[in-house]
Scaffold this active site. Structure first.
Site, PDB file in Angstrom:
ATOM      1  N   HIS A 114      10.049 -18.816  -7.177  1.00  0.00           N
ATOM      2  CA  HIS A 114      10.580 -17.856  -6.206  1.00  0.00           C
ATOM      3  C   HIS A 114      12.048 -18.188  -5.934  1.00  0.00           C
ATOM      4  CE1 HIS A 114      11.290 -15.549  -2.600  1.00  0.00           C
ATOM      5  NE2 HIS A 114      10.254 -14.808  -2.969  1.00  0.00           N
TER       6      HIS A 114
ATOM      7  N   SER B  63      11.875  -5.923  -0.733  1.00  0.00           N
ATOM      8  CA  SER B  63      11.861  -4.835   0.248  1.00  0.00           C
ATOM      9  C   SER B  63      10.950  -3.675  -0.149  1.00  0.00           C
ATOM     10  CB  SER B  63      13.288  -4.344   0.539  1.00  0.00           C
ATOM     11  OG  SER B  63      14.072  -5.393   1.080  1.00  0.00           O
TER      12      SER B  63
ATOM     13  N   GLY C 261      14.159  -9.250   1.472  1.00  0.00           N
ATOM     14  CA  GLY C 261      14.296  -9.365   2.918  1.00  0.00           C
ATOM     15  C   GLY C 261      15.529  -8.675   3.470  1.00  0.00           C
TER      16      GLY C 261
ATOM     17  N   GLU D  84      12.318 -10.084  -9.105  1.00  0.00           N
ATOM     18  CA  GLU D  84      12.762  -9.989  -7.716  1.00  0.00           C
ATOM     19  C   GLU D  84      14.275 -10.153  -7.665  1.00  0.00           C
ATOM     20  OE1 GLU D  84       9.168 -10.940  -4.932  1.00  0.00           O
ATOM     21  OE2 GLU D  84      10.471 -12.688  -5.111  1.00  0.00           O
TER      22      GLU D  84
ATOM     23  N   ASN E  95       3.235 -12.261  -0.466  1.00  0.00           N
ATOM     24  CA  ASN E  95       3.804 -13.599  -0.326  1.00  0.00           C
ATOM     25  C   ASN E  95       4.151 -13.766   1.151  1.00  0.00           C
ATOM     26  OD1 ASN E  95       5.274 -15.944  -0.315  1.00  0.00           O
ATOM     27  ND2 ASN E  95       6.995 -15.148  -1.529  1.00  0.00           N
TER      28      ASN E  95
ATOM     29  N   GLU F 252      13.689 -18.310  -3.330  1.00  0.00           N
ATOM     30  CA  GLU F 252      13.921 -19.215  -2.188  1.00  0.00           C
ATOM     31  C   GLU F 252      13.702 -20.662  -2.611  1.00  0.00           C
ATOM     32  OE1 GLU F 252      11.337 -17.043   0.454  1.00  0.00           O
ATOM     33  OE2 GLU F 252      12.780 -15.383   0.390  1.00  0.00           O
TER      34      GLU F 252
ATOM     35  N   LYS G 165       5.213 -16.250   2.630  1.00  0.00           N
ATOM     36  CA  LYS G 165       6.310 -17.197   2.882  1.00  0.00           C
ATOM     37  C   LYS G 165       5.884 -18.136   4.018  1.00  0.00           C
ATOM     38  CE  LYS G 165       9.458 -13.877   0.925  1.00  0.00           C
ATOM     39  NZ  LYS G 165      10.834 -13.366   0.783  1.00  0.00           N
TER      40      LYS G 165
HETATM   41  P1  13P Z   1      10.491  -8.847   1.033  1.00  0.00           P
HETATM   42  O1  13P Z   1       9.381  -7.917   0.639  1.00  0.00           O
HETATM   43  O2  13P Z   1      10.400  -9.340   2.437  1.00  0.00           O
HETATM   44  O3  13P Z   1      11.847  -8.309   0.662  1.00  0.00           O
HETATM   45  O4  13P Z   1      10.302 -10.178   0.139  1.00  0.00           O
HETATM   46  C1  13P Z   1      10.136 -10.062  -1.228  1.00  0.00           C
HETATM   47  C2  13P Z   1       9.742 -11.372  -1.769  1.00  0.00           C
HETATM   48  O5  13P Z   1      10.527 -12.304  -1.802  1.00  0.00           O
HETATM   49  C3  13P Z   1       8.362 -11.543  -2.228  1.00  0.00           C
HETATM   50  O6  13P Z   1       8.196 -12.753  -2.898  1.00  0.00           O
END
Ligand code: 13P
Length: 249
Positions: A95, A212, A173, A167, A10, A97, A12
């Site tokens: 997601h 992560s 992150g 997640e 992803n 976010e 982002k």
């Molecule tokens: P990270 O791997 O940067 O922690 O992000 C995970 C994520 O949100 C994947 O959709």
């Protein structure tokens, strides 16, 4: 039942034509020996580029969101049918976010999930608890509620054509990965909830872990009984790291 491992990136809101090109070429060239299913989910404007570089390779691609509508006067939105025109096989829905910053409620996520399926895409349904919810010991309730919004709208059969990603919001992150045991416990309860409605679909649905994931922790996470791969954020932007995770799967 043996489930295929799946690693999805992803991106982002990262990327640019030049950096994408070198990343995509490296992925395309790095798939020899990778047994897992692999995909990248890119920002909308780059899907044409992703398609042109990855077409004919084992790496699939998709979007990070989509509209719950098939078409219409919805300024700024992108429909499933537009994504499939660019060869997308997947769309991430729900997601954290999107849920946290853009108001995607359980109902909206369920509608987007249904729209993805209706449009011929495989939805990657993200669910997961915040740190406050984990500390309040309501992780099970939260992920069950998020999952049931989709089950109630689309029915368990819909999950035969979908992927689930667990997640934990506190692990995204942050560099704080859920321990393999913590993740496995939630994956098992997600699978059990699906299996309660349909045992075969519960046994077959791929449940990815996200938060992560790095080359150094991927193998142990993916070695858990109910963890079928990962949804990768930061590490999916670095070819060597993403390929290392794919190899671990
Ligand atoms: P990270 O791997 O940067 O922690 O992000 C995970 C994520 O949100 C994947 O959709």
């Amino acid at each position: 039942m043996a489930r295929t491992k799946f690693v999805a990136g992803n991106w982002k809101m990262h990327g640019g034509l030049a950096v994408n090109l070198s990343l995509l070429n490296a992925l395309r060239g790095g798939m020899a020996g990778v047994k897992a299913q692999v995909a990248v989910c890119a920002p909308y404007p780059y899907l044409a580029q992703v398609q042109s570089v990855l077409a004919g390779s084992p790496v699939g691609w998709g979007a990070q969101d989509l509209s719950e509508h098939a078409q219409g006067a919805y300024t700024g939105e992108v429909a499933a049918g537009m994504l499939t025109e660019f060869g997308c096989r997947y769309a991430i829905v729900g997601h954290s976010e999107r849920r946290c910053y853009y108001g995607d409620t359980d109902d909206v996520v369920a509608a987007k999930f249904a729209a993805a399926l209706a449009g011929g895409l495989v939805p990657i349904l993200c669910i997961g608890e915040t740190l406050a919810e984990r500390e309040a010991n309501i992780t099970a309730e939260v992920v069950t509620r998020q999952l049931e919004a989709v089950l109630n709208r689309s029915g368990v059969a819909a999950l035969a054509g979908a992927v689930i990603a667990y997640e934990p919001v506190w692990a995204i992150g942050t560099g704080k990965t859920a321990t393999p045991a913590q993740a496995q416990a939630v994956h098992a309860l997600i699978r059990a909830r699906v299996a309660r409605d349909n045992a075969a679909i519960g046994a077959g649905v791929q449940i990815l872990y996200g938060g992560s994931v790095k080359p150094g922790n991927a193998a142990e996470l993916f070695g858990q009984a109910d963890i079928d791969g990962g949804l990768i954020g930061g590490a999916s932007l670095v070819a060597k790291d993403f390929l290392g995770i794919c190899a671990a799967a």
